[in-house]
Design an enzyme around this catalytic site. Structure first.
Site, PDB file in Angstrom:
ATOM      1  N   ALA A 209       0.838  -1.205   0.000  1.00 41.12           N
ATOM      2  CA  ALA A 209       0.000   0.000   0.000  1.00 41.12           C
ATOM      3  C   ALA A 209       0.866   1.245   0.000  1.00 41.12           C
ATOM      4  O   ALA A 209       2.093   1.172   0.162  1.00 41.12           O
ATOM      5  CB  ALA A 209      -0.941   0.008   1.199  1.00 41.12           C
ATOM      6  N   ASN A 210       0.234   2.396  -0.198  1.00 44.43           N
ATOM      7  CA  ASN A 210       0.875   3.697  -0.081  1.00 44.43           C
ATOM      8  C   ASN A 210       0.372   4.401   1.174  1.00 44.43           C
ATOM      9  O   ASN A 210      -0.717   4.098   1.676  1.00 44.43           O
ATOM     10  CB  ASN A 210       0.576   4.567  -1.303  1.00 44.43           C
ATOM     11  CG  ASN A 210       1.394   4.164  -2.513  1.00 44.43           C
ATOM     12  OD1 ASN A 210       2.402   3.493  -2.386  1.00 44.43           O
ATOM     13  ND2 ASN A 210       0.950   4.569  -3.691  1.00 44.43           N
ATOM     14  N   ARG A 211       1.127   5.379   1.666  1.00 47.05           N
ATOM     15  CA  ARG A 211       0.748   6.129   2.863  1.00 47.05           C
ATOM     16  C   ARG A 211      -0.212   7.255   2.459  1.00 47.05           C
ATOM     17  O   ARG A 211       0.209   8.374   2.202  1.00 47.05           O
ATOM     18  CB  ARG A 211       1.984   6.713   3.534  1.00 47.05           C
ATOM     19  CG  ARG A 211       3.003   5.690   3.989  1.00 47.05           C
ATOM     20  CD  ARG A 211       4.208   6.399   4.592  1.00 47.05           C
ATOM     21  NE  ARG A 211       5.280   5.479   4.924  1.00 47.05           N
ATOM     22  CZ  ARG A 211       5.391   4.809   6.064  1.00 47.05           C
ATOM     23  NH1 ARG A 211       4.464   4.957   6.995  1.00 47.05           N
ATOM     24  NH2 ARG A 211       6.411   4.000   6.285  1.00 47.05           N
ATOM     25  N   SER A 212      -1.461   6.951   2.396  1.00 43.65           N
ATOM     26  CA  SER A 212      -2.447   7.976   2.051  1.00 43.65           C
ATOM     27  C   SER A 212      -3.642   7.872   2.979  1.00 43.65           C
ATOM     28  O   SER A 212      -4.167   6.777   3.193  1.00 43.65           O
ATOM     29  CB  SER A 212      -2.915   7.814   0.601  1.00 43.65           C
ATOM     30  OG  SER A 212      -3.975   8.713   0.313  1.00 43.65           O
TER      31      SER A 212
END
Length: 409
Positions: A209-212
């Site tokens: 995942a991405n940090r959003s």
């Protein structure tokens, strides 16, 4: 909001016609006066008696009705309404509208109308995906016709699944309210926003995942709705409430997000604020991968679809304004300018997400942002502001740009 509004509902001939009876009831609950036109095919699914009982008005079915056409009834029907809804909008009705045909009462009324028209498509997924239907939808959108749906899900046909379900009555009502909203600069527009991260499964427990947090994307969706737009928000997994007046399509992976975005088209504006994972596991392990003290298990990666580039390079049904986001940790403006050209989008909103950004809590997860707006004309540095303020400013620029495009054409 719909008190004193006059709605003309055209019911097309599809199994989803049963939902139109509930739509009449929902519109009446909000104070609207509803008149109904039914195609001959629609009458195989619901009866004029049922529609008339709910609308408290006569139901119109025939173009050459001796009584109604004494004063050119199809023109009067089209002009006495504040808004026309077509629900379900079948492939046949959409084709007639796109090509200007008027061989029955419904198509004649739609051709004669000078009022806003809202379509709620409903058909088999293969019919919705067919090149002819996509051309017709793109032409209707270019002509100023608005859309709500279709949604993805199970079809009436056994075993069929995909985009083609008619939007639910309350979704259509929300679209009607947005379309008739007074004073909003995006009234009558459809704005598509992506938000949050995507989760790409490695096994049933782990994912990439991405940090959003989704805060900026959700703020943009809320600002567009406040500006009068009908908003579809395609969101990855977030811990945020749905913005008021916005239709939310929750997704998990990048492939899910692309499918939901394509199902939501056509749109006037597409804003891609989601932090989509660039890669996913080449194959998902069916069971949780265990540590056994031996060698690390291999993790082969494959590239995810590029959602921004896919939509920006569409030859049919491309939104008039496609906007991407660039989260960078160095050379922010330079990388964003190159990305705008490479992806084929109109604008890029770039921000510094490094630890050196100086924003309390960081950009990803924090409540503030400091962005550069990259356009073909150059780069604009915007001062640090809350994500809500950034969203309001961007939506105002979008509304102004759409107005300029229309004045030029």
């Amino acid at each position: 909001m719909l008190a004193t509004k006059r709605i003309l509902l055209v019911i097309g001939g599809g199994i989803a016609a049963y939902k139109s009876l509930d739509l009449i009831r929902r519109l009446k609950e909000r104070g609207a006066a509803v008149r109904v036109v039914m195609t001959s095919a629609a009458q195989h699914f619901v009866t004029p008696l049922a529609a008339g009982a709910l609308s408290h008005d006569r139901v119109f079915t025939e173009l050459f009705d001796r009584e109604a056409e004494q004063d050119i009834g199809h023109i009067r029907l089209s002009r006495e309404a504040d808004l026309l809804i077509v629900a379900p909008a079948t492939a046949d009705l959409m084709a007639k509208m796109a090509h200007g045909l008027a061989d029955d009462l419904a198509s004649a009324v739609l051709l004669a109308s000078t009022r806003p028209i809202l379509l709620a498509p409903a058909m088999n997924p293969a019919m919705w995906a067919n090149a002819a239907t996509r051309r017709n939808a793109a032409q209707l959108a270019a002509d100023g016709v608005r859309f709500v749906g279709p949604n993805a899900g199970a079809m009436a046909e056994r075993g069929e699944d995909g985009a083609g379900r008619m939007a639910e009555p309350l979704e259509i009502v929300a679209a009607v309210e947005a379309l008739l909203a007074a004073g909003g600069p995006l009234t009558g527009r459809h704005v598509l926003v992506t938000s949050g991260p995507t989760h790409e499964p490695i096994d049933p427990v782990r994912y990439i995942a991405n940090r959003s947090s989704g805060k900026q994307g959700h703020a943009l969706a809320a600002a567009a709705a406040r500006a009068g737009a009908r908003v579809t928000l395609v969101s990855g997994p977030v811990n945020l409430p749905a913005p008021s007046g916005v239709t939310v399509r929750p997704v998990e992976s990048a492939r899910d997000m692309l499918a939901a975005v394509e199902a939501a088209l056509p749109a006037d504006v597409a804003i891609f604020a989601a932090a989509v994972a660039d890669w996913r596991a080449a194959s998902e392990a069916p069971e949780k991968m265990k540590k056994d003290g031996g060698a690390l298990p291999p993790l082969a990666l494959t590239e995810n679809p590029d959602i921004l580039a896919t939509i920006a390079h569409r030859t049919e049904g491309r939104p008039r304004l496609v906007i991407g986001f660039a989260a960078e940790t160095q050379n922010v403006v330079g990388y964003a300018q190159a990305k705008r050209v490479r992806k084929g989008c109109d604008w890029i909103v770039a921000n510094d997400v490094s630890a050196q950004s100086g924003i309390p809590g960081g950009v990803m997860g924090g409540d503030a942002n400091e962005v550069h707006l990259i356009t073909p004309e150059g780069s604009e540095a915007w001062p640090r502001a809350s994500k809500t303020e950034v969203a309001e400013r961007l939506i105002a620029r979008i509304a102004a740009a759409l107005g300029e495009k229309e004045s030029e054409s």
